[in-house]
Each structure stands twice: as structure tokens, then as C-alpha cells.
Design a protein around this motif. Sequence first.
Motif, PDB file in Angstrom:
ATOM      1  N   ASN A   1      50.541  41.223  53.475  1.00 54.53           N
ATOM      2  CA  ASN A   1      51.137  39.978  52.822  1.00 54.53           C
ATOM      3  C   ASN A   1      50.844  39.970  51.440  1.00 54.53           C
ATOM      4  O   ASN A   1      49.673  40.061  50.973  1.00 54.53           O
ATOM      5  CB  ASN A   1      50.439  38.519  53.463  1.00 54.53           C
ATOM      6  CG  ASN A   1      50.884  37.445  52.978  1.00 54.53           C
ATOM      7  OD1 ASN A   1      51.300  37.371  51.849  1.00 54.53           O
ATOM      8  ND2 ASN A   1      51.040  36.172  53.902  1.00 54.53           N
ATOM      9  N   PRO A   2      51.717  39.982  50.558  1.00 56.53           N
ATOM     10  CA  PRO A   2      51.601  40.235  48.932  1.00 56.53           C
ATOM     11  C   PRO A   2      50.569  39.132  48.499  1.00 56.53           C
ATOM     12  O   PRO A   2      50.024  39.344  47.814  1.00 56.53           O
ATOM     13  CB  PRO A   2      53.116  40.056  48.540  1.00 56.53           C
ATOM     14  CG  PRO A   2      54.058  40.462  49.489  1.00 56.53           C
ATOM     15  CD  PRO A   2      53.466  40.083  51.083  1.00 56.53           C
ATOM     16  N   ARG A   3      50.719  37.864  49.012  1.00 58.68           N
ATOM     17  CA  ARG A   3      50.066  36.964  48.625  1.00 58.68           C
ATOM     18  C   ARG A   3      48.386  37.302  48.877  1.00 58.68           C
ATOM     19  O   ARG A   3      47.391  36.784  48.105  1.00 58.68           O
ATOM     20  CB  ARG A   3      50.476  35.399  49.303  1.00 58.68           C
ATOM     21  CG  ARG A   3      49.650  34.391  48.730  1.00 58.68           C
ATOM     22  CD  ARG A   3      50.107  33.000  49.348  1.00 58.68           C
ATOM     23  NE  ARG A   3      49.187  31.750  49.098  1.00 58.68           N
ATOM     24  CZ  ARG A   3      49.514  30.607  49.600  1.00 58.68           C
ATOM     25  NH1 ARG A   3      50.435  30.425  50.298  1.00 58.68           N
ATOM     26  NH2 ARG A   3      48.690  29.719  48.971  1.00 58.68           N
ATOM     27  N   GLU A   4      48.145  37.742  50.004  1.00 57.23           N
ATOM     28  CA  GLU A   4      46.821  38.032  50.494  1.00 57.23           C
ATOM     29  C   GLU A   4      46.357  39.099  49.364  1.00 57.23           C
ATOM     30  O   GLU A   4      45.156  39.258  48.857  1.00 57.23           O
ATOM     31  CB  GLU A   4      46.548  38.437  51.716  1.00 57.23           C
ATOM     32  CG  GLU A   4      45.292  39.110  52.153  1.00 57.23           C
ATOM     33  CD  GLU A   4      45.065  39.389  53.556  1.00 57.23           C
ATOM     34  OE1 GLU A   4      43.990  39.736  54.077  1.00 57.23           O
ATOM     35  OE2 GLU A   4      46.080  39.563  54.375  1.00 57.23           O
ATOM     36  N   LEU A   5      47.237  40.198  49.151  1.00 56.33           N
ATOM     37  CA  LEU A   5      46.981  41.344  48.265  1.00 56.33           C
ATOM     38  C   LEU A   5      46.449  40.769  46.940  1.00 56.33           C
ATOM     39  O   LEU A   5      45.556  41.085  46.262  1.00 56.33           O
ATOM     40  CB  LEU A   5      48.050  42.198  48.128  1.00 56.33           C
ATOM     41  CG  LEU A   5      48.084  43.233  47.115  1.00 56.33           C
ATOM     42  CD1 LEU A   5      46.652  44.031  47.273  1.00 56.33           C
ATOM     43  CD2 LEU A   5      49.106  44.166  47.153  1.00 56.33           C
ATOM     44  N   VAL A   6      47.236  39.829  46.566  1.00 56.90           N
ATOM     45  CA  VAL A   6      46.945  39.140  45.133  1.00 56.90           C
ATOM     46  C   VAL A   6      45.545  38.584  45.099  1.00 56.90           C
ATOM     47  O   VAL A   6      44.822  38.705  44.352  1.00 56.90           O
ATOM     48  CB  VAL A   6      47.893  38.240  44.749  1.00 56.90           C
ATOM     49  CG1 VAL A   6      47.668  37.297  43.509  1.00 56.90           C
ATOM     50  CG2 VAL A   6      49.374  38.976  44.221  1.00 56.90           C
ATOM     51  N   ALA A   7      45.295  37.959  46.370  1.00 57.11           N
ATOM     52  CA  ALA A   7      44.099  37.142  46.210  1.00 57.11           C
ATOM     53  C   ALA A   7      42.808  37.981  46.326  1.00 57.11           C
ATOM     54  O   ALA A   7      41.752  37.898  45.633  1.00 57.11           O
ATOM     55  CB  ALA A   7      43.915  36.199  47.528  1.00 57.11           C
ATOM     56  N   ARG A   8      42.968  39.080  47.038  1.00 55.57           N
ATOM     57  CA  ARG A   8      42.049  40.288  47.232  1.00 55.57           C
ATOM     58  C   ARG A   8      41.942  40.862  45.881  1.00 55.57           C
ATOM     59  O   ARG A   8      40.724  40.973  45.237  1.00 55.57           O
ATOM     60  CB  ARG A   8      42.370  41.248  47.976  1.00 55.57           C
ATOM     61  CG  ARG A   8      42.538  40.776  49.508  1.00 55.57           C
ATOM     62  CD  ARG A   8      41.035  40.471  50.291  1.00 55.57           C
ATOM     63  NE  ARG A   8      41.366  40.465  51.732  1.00 55.57           N
ATOM     64  CZ  ARG A   8      41.346  41.234  52.637  1.00 55.57           C
ATOM     65  NH1 ARG A   8      41.200  42.440  52.279  1.00 55.57           N
ATOM     66  NH2 ARG A   8      41.632  40.780  53.874  1.00 55.57           N
ATOM     67  N   LEU A   9      42.787  40.975  44.897  1.00 53.75           N
ATOM     68  CA  LEU A   9      42.714  41.783  43.749  1.00 53.75           C
ATOM     69  C   LEU A   9      41.975  40.885  42.858  1.00 53.75           C
ATOM     70  O   LEU A   9      41.292  41.112  41.899  1.00 53.75           O
ATOM     71  CB  LEU A   9      44.100  42.014  43.233  1.00 53.75           C
ATOM     72  CG  LEU A   9      44.742  43.443  44.144  1.00 53.75           C
ATOM     73  CD1 LEU A   9      46.206  43.482  43.331  1.00 53.75           C
ATOM     74  CD2 LEU A   9      44.160  44.414  44.212  1.00 53.75           C
ATOM     75  N   GLN A  10      42.375  39.580  42.833  1.00 59.98           N
ATOM     76  CA  GLN A  10      41.915  38.633  41.954  1.00 59.98           C
ATOM     77  C   GLN A  10      40.519  38.307  41.999  1.00 59.98           C
ATOM     78  O   GLN A  10      39.597  38.207  41.042  1.00 59.98           O
ATOM     79  CB  GLN A  10      42.639  37.338  41.844  1.00 59.98           C
ATOM     80  CG  GLN A  10      44.086  37.359  41.136  1.00 59.98           C
ATOM     81  CD  GLN A  10      45.011  36.249  41.392  1.00 59.98           C
ATOM     82  OE1 GLN A  10      44.822  35.372  42.380  1.00 59.98           O
ATOM     83  NE2 GLN A  10      46.051  35.951  40.644  1.00 59.98           N
ATOM     84  N   ALA A  11      40.056  38.292  43.394  1.00 58.80           N
ATOM     85  CA  ALA A  11      38.682  38.087  43.694  1.00 58.80           C
ATOM     86  C   ALA A  11      37.843  39.247  43.197  1.00 58.80           C
ATOM     87  O   ALA A  11      36.681  39.077  42.560  1.00 58.80           O
ATOM     88  CB  ALA A  11      38.507  37.924  45.237  1.00 58.80           C
ATOM     89  N   LEU A  12      38.219  40.427  43.435  1.00 55.85           N
ATOM     90  CA  LEU A  12      37.580  41.555  43.039  1.00 55.85           C
ATOM     91  C   LEU A  12      37.435  41.581  41.375  1.00 55.85           C
ATOM     92  O   LEU A  12      36.247  41.814  40.891  1.00 55.85           O
ATOM     93  CB  LEU A  12      38.167  42.965  43.579  1.00 55.85           C
ATOM     94  CG  LEU A  12      37.671  44.042  43.415  1.00 55.85           C
ATOM     95  CD1 LEU A  12      36.077  44.333  43.743  1.00 55.85           C
ATOM     96  CD2 LEU A  12      38.097  45.310  43.848  1.00 55.85           C
ATOM     97  N   LEU A  13      38.676  41.335  40.626  1.00 54.06           N
ATOM     98  CA  LEU A  13      38.476  41.466  39.254  1.00 54.06           C
ATOM     99  C   LEU A  13      37.596  40.409  38.706  1.00 54.06           C
ATOM    100  O   LEU A  13      37.066  40.546  37.671  1.00 54.06           O
ATOM    101  CB  LEU A  13      39.981  41.460  38.744  1.00 54.06           C
ATOM    102  CG  LEU A  13      40.690  42.577  38.769  1.00 54.06           C
ATOM    103  CD1 LEU A  13      42.277  42.308  38.771  1.00 54.06           C
ATOM    104  CD2 LEU A  13      40.331  43.873  37.975  1.00 54.06           C
ATOM    105  N   ARG A  14      37.785  39.045  39.257  1.00 49.74           N
ATOM    106  CA  ARG A  14      36.832  38.103  38.807  1.00 49.74           C
ATOM    107  C   ARG A  14      35.291  38.517  39.022  1.00 49.74           C
ATOM    108  O   ARG A  14      34.837  38.104  38.011  1.00 49.74           O
ATOM    109  CB  ARG A  14      37.102  36.734  39.553  1.00 49.74           C
ATOM    110  CG  ARG A  14      38.279  35.880  39.184  1.00 49.74           C
ATOM    111  CD  ARG A  14      38.113  34.551  39.620  1.00 49.74           C
ATOM    112  NE  ARG A  14      38.311  34.646  41.163  1.00 49.74           N
ATOM    113  CZ  ARG A  14      39.220  34.511  42.080  1.00 49.74           C
ATOM    114  NH1 ARG A  14      40.511  34.418  41.235  1.00 49.74           N
ATOM    115  NH2 ARG A  14      39.069  34.373  43.457  1.00 49.74           N
TER     116      ARG A  14
END
Length: 228
Positions: A105-118
Amino acid sequence: MQNRVLLVEDDEELRELLARYLSNQGFDVREAANGRDGLALALGQDCDIVVLDIMLPDMNGLEVLRSLRSETHLPVVLLTARGDETDRIVGFEVGADDYIPKPCNPRELVARLQALLRRIAWDQKSEVNGTREYGDLRLETANRRIYQNGEPLELTATEYEVLQVLLAHAGSVVRKTDLMQWALGRRLEAYDRTLDMHISNLRKKLGNDDPPRIETVRGLGYSYRVPL
């Protein structure tokens, strides 16, 4: 400043879909259709985070990850076949920070990336000159490194997050739900063994003490025991 993500995926249709979605969410996207090109871009420090498919036509994603980990701590999220636990386990052993099963799910991918980068950005901002010692371990928050007996531990970004949370609560139990949220930035889901795999890798890197310095407290979570 936009976060730069490198998307290494040989499926052109999926790669274009994910690249378009990531761009719409504010990421600066680099693309590679095979492992060799992806490795070259990653080692050229042309990105902040990597999304890496395991099944690639030339060198597979695990080979790419092994090569990356010999040179950089760049955070890596694997794209794995749904239900293939072996790939996920090996991926974490090699040095992946997280994984998402395909089709994703592209939305889940974005959430995972943002969480890791944060998490990475927050650690870099806080306690810039902070140094703490826990027995034979020294935590240096300025460069996000942990040393054991003066030698640097080769940790992934997520392994660092997990260990620094446990060290901050040394001697106390950290619930799995809290550790998942604080270290990985997401809720603990049923049958999700991501955290267990990171703990297993940390135990190996710390030396497999007996009893283990990262203790499992059944039904609760984990506790870090400072060696005498």
C-alpha cells in the motif's frame, strides 16, 4: 528540504506508481531498475533512505543490502513477497531496518519512511553532544553510534533505535508495545515479528552473553541488563 528516497524496483509499472505517489507526498525520488544501478546510486550518497525490492534481475536485493552494509548505515526498507518469512528474517540479519510485503500500500510505505526518517532526525537534533556509558557500552548521540569496549557496533538505524531505548531504561522492563512505538514508530500488530528479529540480531552483535544482557520478560517485553 525534501527527503531523497531511492526506489530500487525492476517492475516498471509498480516503480512508476510508487515513484509518483512518493513525489506527490513531497519526496525527491531517485529510481533504479536493477540492483547494480541501485547500489551505485546508494553508495554515491544520492539519497537519504532506500526502498529495495528483494527480487531483482541482476543481483538480488539481499546482495545489494550486504554490499551497502559493508560501507554505509543508510536506512533500508525491503519490499518482500507476501508471506515469505524467510526473506524477512534474512533481510533483518543482513541489516534491513524495516520491510513491507508486496503488493504494498503506497500510503503505508510513506508512513514507514516518514517514521524512520523522523526518528533519525530527532536523534540528530537532541542531545547533540550527549555521551552516556552503560557498563562496556558507550552511547554517542551526536553521531548515532554505540561502542562496546571502545569498538563501534555495526548497527542498522533501527537496531540503534531499539538498543538506545533499552539502554535509556536499563534495569527496567520496556513493554513490546512501547518499544515498537518508540523505536520503530508504529503500533505492534498481531504476528509481527519485526521487533523480535531486531532483538535477536542485537544479541548476536553484543556477544550472546549468558544470561543475555537483553532479557525477554514473558508477556511483557524486554529489559537491558548492564553487565557487571
